[in-house]
Design a protein around this motif. Structure first.
Motif, PDB file in Angstrom:
ATOM      1  N   PRO A 153      13.512 -21.253 -36.082  1.00  0.00           N
ATOM      2  CA  PRO A 153      13.436 -22.650 -35.641  1.00  0.00           C
ATOM      3  C   PRO A 153      13.895 -22.847 -34.200  1.00  0.00           C
ATOM      4  CG  PRO A 153      14.318 -22.545 -37.853  1.00  0.00           C
ATOM      5  CD  PRO A 153      14.242 -21.126 -37.362  1.00  0.00           C
ATOM      6  N   ALA A 154      14.867 -22.044 -33.740  1.00  0.00           N
ATOM      7  CA  ALA A 154      15.318 -22.157 -32.351  1.00  0.00           C
ATOM      8  C   ALA A 154      14.202 -21.753 -31.394  1.00  0.00           C
ATOM      9  CB  ALA A 154      16.552 -21.287 -32.125  1.00  0.00           C
ATOM     10  N   VAL A 155      13.469 -20.708 -31.744  1.00  0.00           N
ATOM     11  CA  VAL A 155      12.332 -20.289 -30.918  1.00  0.00           C
ATOM     12  C   VAL A 155      11.287 -21.404 -30.867  1.00  0.00           C
ATOM     13  CG1 VAL A 155      10.409 -18.665 -30.711  1.00  0.00           C
ATOM     14  CG2 VAL A 155      12.676 -17.834 -31.353  1.00  0.00           C
ATOM     15  N   GLY A 156      10.977 -21.967 -32.028  1.00  0.00           N
ATOM     16  CA  GLY A 156      10.003 -23.051 -32.077  1.00  0.00           C
ATOM     17  C   GLY A 156      10.433 -24.252 -31.247  1.00  0.00           C
ATOM     18  N   ALA A 157      11.717 -24.606 -31.339  1.00  0.00           N
ATOM     19  CA  ALA A 157      12.225 -25.741 -30.566  1.00  0.00           C
ATOM     20  C   ALA A 157      12.129 -25.469 -29.071  1.00  0.00           C
ATOM     21  CB  ALA A 157      13.675 -26.030 -30.962  1.00  0.00           C
ATOM     22  N   PHE A 163       2.152 -35.035 -24.229  1.00  0.00           N
ATOM     23  CA  PHE A 163       1.627 -33.925 -25.039  1.00  0.00           C
ATOM     24  C   PHE A 163       2.609 -33.489 -26.123  1.00  0.00           C
ATOM     25  CE2 PHE A 163      -1.192 -33.685 -21.421  1.00  0.00           C
ATOM     26  CZ  PHE A 163      -2.384 -33.267 -21.974  1.00  0.00           C
ATOM     27  N   LEU A 164       3.848 -33.959 -26.039  1.00  0.00           N
ATOM     28  CA  LEU A 164       4.827 -33.594 -27.064  1.00  0.00           C
ATOM     29  C   LEU A 164       4.466 -34.219 -28.413  1.00  0.00           C
ATOM     30  CD1 LEU A 164       7.508 -32.050 -27.430  1.00  0.00           C
ATOM     31  CD2 LEU A 164       8.699 -34.212 -27.003  1.00  0.00           C
ATOM     32  N   VAL A 165       3.822 -35.376 -28.384  1.00  0.00           N
ATOM     33  CA  VAL A 165       3.519 -36.089 -29.631  1.00  0.00           C
ATOM     34  C   VAL A 165       2.589 -35.269 -30.532  1.00  0.00           C
ATOM     35  CG1 VAL A 165       2.505 -38.169 -30.629  1.00  0.00           C
ATOM     36  CG2 VAL A 165       3.942 -38.335 -28.568  1.00  0.00           C
ATOM     37  N   PRO A 166       1.404 -34.844 -30.056  1.00  0.00           N
ATOM     38  CA  PRO A 166       0.559 -34.029 -30.943  1.00  0.00           C
ATOM     39  C   PRO A 166       1.171 -32.663 -31.251  1.00  0.00           C
ATOM     40  CG  PRO A 166      -0.388 -34.136 -28.739  1.00  0.00           C
ATOM     41  CD  PRO A 166       0.720 -35.128 -28.771  1.00  0.00           C
ATOM     42  N   ALA A 167       1.919 -32.098 -30.296  1.00  0.00           N
ATOM     43  CA  ALA A 167       2.524 -30.787 -30.539  1.00  0.00           C
ATOM     44  C   ALA A 167       3.514 -30.854 -31.691  1.00  0.00           C
ATOM     45  CB  ALA A 167       3.208 -30.295 -29.267  1.00  0.00           C
ATOM     46  N   VAL A 168       4.388 -31.848 -31.668  1.00  0.00           N
ATOM     47  CA  VAL A 168       5.385 -31.984 -32.734  1.00  0.00           C
ATOM     48  C   VAL A 168       4.718 -32.374 -34.050  1.00  0.00           C
ATOM     49  CG1 VAL A 168       7.375 -33.324 -33.523  1.00  0.00           C
ATOM     50  CG2 VAL A 168       7.275 -32.515 -31.164  1.00  0.00           C
ATOM     51  N   GLY A 169       3.759 -33.290 -33.974  1.00  0.00           N
ATOM     52  CA  GLY A 169       3.082 -33.705 -35.197  1.00  0.00           C
ATOM     53  C   GLY A 169       2.394 -32.547 -35.902  1.00  0.00           C
ATOM     54  N   LEU A 170       1.688 -31.733 -35.144  1.00  0.00           N
ATOM     55  CA  LEU A 170       0.977 -30.603 -35.737  1.00  0.00           C
ATOM     56  C   LEU A 170       1.917 -29.481 -36.170  1.00  0.00           C
ATOM     57  CD1 LEU A 170      -2.050 -30.560 -33.291  1.00  0.00           C
ATOM     58  CD2 LEU A 170      -2.163 -30.982 -35.756  1.00  0.00           C
ATOM     59  N   SER A 171       3.114 -29.411 -35.542  1.00  0.00           N
ATOM     60  CA  SER A 171       4.068 -28.363 -35.927  1.00  0.00           C
ATOM     61  C   SER A 171       4.586 -28.554 -37.341  1.00  0.00           C
ATOM     62  CB  SER A 171       5.242 -28.334 -34.942  1.00  0.00           C
ATOM     63  OG  SER A 171       6.075 -29.483 -35.108  1.00  0.00           O
ATOM     64  N   ARG A 172       4.388 -29.740 -37.894  1.00  0.00           N
ATOM     65  CA  ARG A 172       4.793 -29.981 -39.288  1.00  0.00           C
ATOM     66  C   ARG A 172       3.825 -29.348 -40.284  1.00  0.00           C
ATOM     67  NH1 ARG A 172       8.764 -33.804 -38.853  1.00  0.00           N
ATOM     68  NH2 ARG A 172       8.742 -35.078 -36.963  1.00  0.00           N
ATOM     69  N   ALA A 173       2.631 -29.024 -39.799  1.00  0.00           N
ATOM     70  CA  ALA A 173       1.623 -28.424 -40.669  1.00  0.00           C
ATOM     71  C   ALA A 173       1.334 -26.963 -40.345  1.00  0.00           C
ATOM     72  CB  ALA A 173       0.321 -29.226 -40.605  1.00  0.00           C
ATOM     73  N   PHE A 174       1.591 -26.558 -39.072  1.00  0.00           N
ATOM     74  CA  PHE A 174       1.273 -25.200 -38.652  1.00  0.00           C
ATOM     75  C   PHE A 174       2.485 -24.576 -37.965  1.00  0.00           C
ATOM     76  CE2 PHE A 174      -2.726 -27.549 -38.573  1.00  0.00           C
ATOM     77  CZ  PHE A 174      -3.548 -26.738 -39.348  1.00  0.00           C
ATOM     78  N   ASP A 175       2.629 -23.257 -38.117  1.00  0.00           N
ATOM     79  CA  ASP A 175       3.733 -22.535 -37.489  1.00  0.00           C
ATOM     80  C   ASP A 175       3.587 -22.554 -35.977  1.00  0.00           C
ATOM     81  OD1 ASP A 175       4.922 -21.894 -39.879  1.00  0.00           O
ATOM     82  OD2 ASP A 175       3.952 -19.944 -40.042  1.00  0.00           O
ATOM     83  N   VAL A 176       4.740 -22.620 -35.291  1.00  0.00           N
ATOM     84  CA  VAL A 176       4.775 -22.561 -33.844  1.00  0.00           C
ATOM     85  C   VAL A 176       4.958 -21.128 -33.372  1.00  0.00           C
ATOM     86  CG1 VAL A 176       6.057 -23.296 -31.787  1.00  0.00           C
ATOM     87  CG2 VAL A 176       5.614 -24.914 -33.641  1.00  0.00           C
ATOM     88  N   THR A 177       5.749 -20.341 -34.111  1.00  0.00           N
ATOM     89  CA  THR A 177       6.029 -18.964 -33.726  1.00  0.00           C
ATOM     90  C   THR A 177       5.154 -17.999 -34.482  1.00  0.00           C
ATOM     91  OG1 THR A 177       7.783 -18.782 -35.381  1.00  0.00           O
ATOM     92  CG2 THR A 177       8.394 -19.538 -33.191  1.00  0.00           C
TER      93      THR A 177
END
Length: 306
Positions: free
Chosen positions: A261-265, A292-306
């Motif tokens: 989660p720290a990497v993702g943040a 651009f943070l809005v769609p990035a954070v929203g989509l991170s709830r459904a897909f992995d960031v790392t």
């Protein structure tokens, strides 16, 4: 399974392969680079900027796709849920997609902004390929990943049609700071497990501190207005809170459950960092970037960031 269900599954697998939330962290680098060029007195056109943003997204998607292609054997052992080991995307298909996206990114940059942008995009593509194929997990690899992000900022500066060396030194220091920050985050991601995990978290925290000092330095170099200083300070504080809390948790208990989660943040936090830098140039640049943070954070709830 119906055809519609199969199509949805394919789209979901491709979204996971390219790390869909992360794609929205690429245009902010470009906007930051364009803001630096504008602050240096160069003209930047909106159509060119849009084209380079698209090129940046293509290059980022290529990097994540090729990452999974070259990691397919390791992922089969440690991350079997990823699209390639899960059988949702073939290795050959991932290679073709990643290679095609690299070429498309360079081509779009060249058409949108000319030979300078095409050359920067080619250098970025090379950094991505070298990291994914040869140097991942090494000190050189961390620098290649950081360089890819730094070059992404320079890609935005190429919207003005000038070579990077034409930019003033204060402008060139910004992509160098971004390089250091992402190199530290990449090191933390590679050291997610094992005895080196706490040291890797410290490296990422040091990169965060360098980034914060970089924002302060840019504000001072540009003699920003009170409004710009206030907005840059607000965004910098948000960046430090955004990354600081998960980094502190990861340092206290350096396990995959906290380091991941720290990497993702930190990856998503780059959008806020870019906006803090851009605020030193003007509020409009900062607001366009942080959006651009809005769609990035929203989509991170459904897909992995790392």
């Amino acid at each position: 399974m119906s055809t519609a269900e199969a199509d949805r599954g394919s789209v979901t697998a491709l979204a996971a392969l390219v790390r869909l939330p992360n794609l929205f962290t690429a245009p902010p680098d470009v906007l930051l680079g364009a803001a630096l060029a504008a602050a240096a007195g160069f003209a930047v056109g909106l159509p060119v900027l849009l084209g380079l943003s698209v090129a940046s997204v293509f290059l980022y998607a290529a990097g994540t796709t090729l990452n999974d292609y070259f990691d397919a054997e390791e992922d089969a052992r440690e991350r079997p849920e990823r699209p390639i080991p899960a059988g949702d995307v073939s290795e050959r298909g991932a290679l073709a997609l990643g290679g095609g996206l690299l070429v498309a990114g360079i081509a779009v940059a060249l058409v949108a902004a000319g030979p300078v942008a095409g050359a920067v995009a080619a250098a970025l593509a090379l950094a991505v390929l070298l990291y994914d194929a040869a140097f991942k997990g090494s000190a050189v690899g961390f620098l290649f990943m950081g360089s890819a992000r730094g070059l992404n900022v320079l890609l935005g500066a190429a919207a003005a049609g000038v070579v990077p060396t034409a930019l003033p030194s204060w402008a060139l220091l910004v992509p160098a700071v971004v390089l250091c920050y992402i190199a530290g985050v990449t090191y933390m991601a590679e050291g997610e497990t094992g005895e080196s995990a706490r040291g890797a978290v410290i490296a990422a925290a040091c990169g965060t501190a360098v980034a914060a000092l970089g924002v302060v330095g840019l504000v001072l170099a540009l003699a920003s207005t009170p409004t710009e200083v206030a907005l840059a300070g607000l965004l910098l504080a948000a960046f430090l809170v955004w990354t600081g809390r998960p980094l502190r948790a990861a340092y206290a208990d350096p396990t995959p459950g906290t380091v991941g989660p720290a990497v993702g943040a930190c990856v998503l936090g780059l959008v806020v960092l870019d906006a803090a830098f851009a605020a030193a140039v003007g509020p409009a640049w900062a607001l366009a970037t942080v959006a651009f943070l809005v769609p990035a954070v929203g989509l991170s709830r459904a897909f992995d960031v790392t």
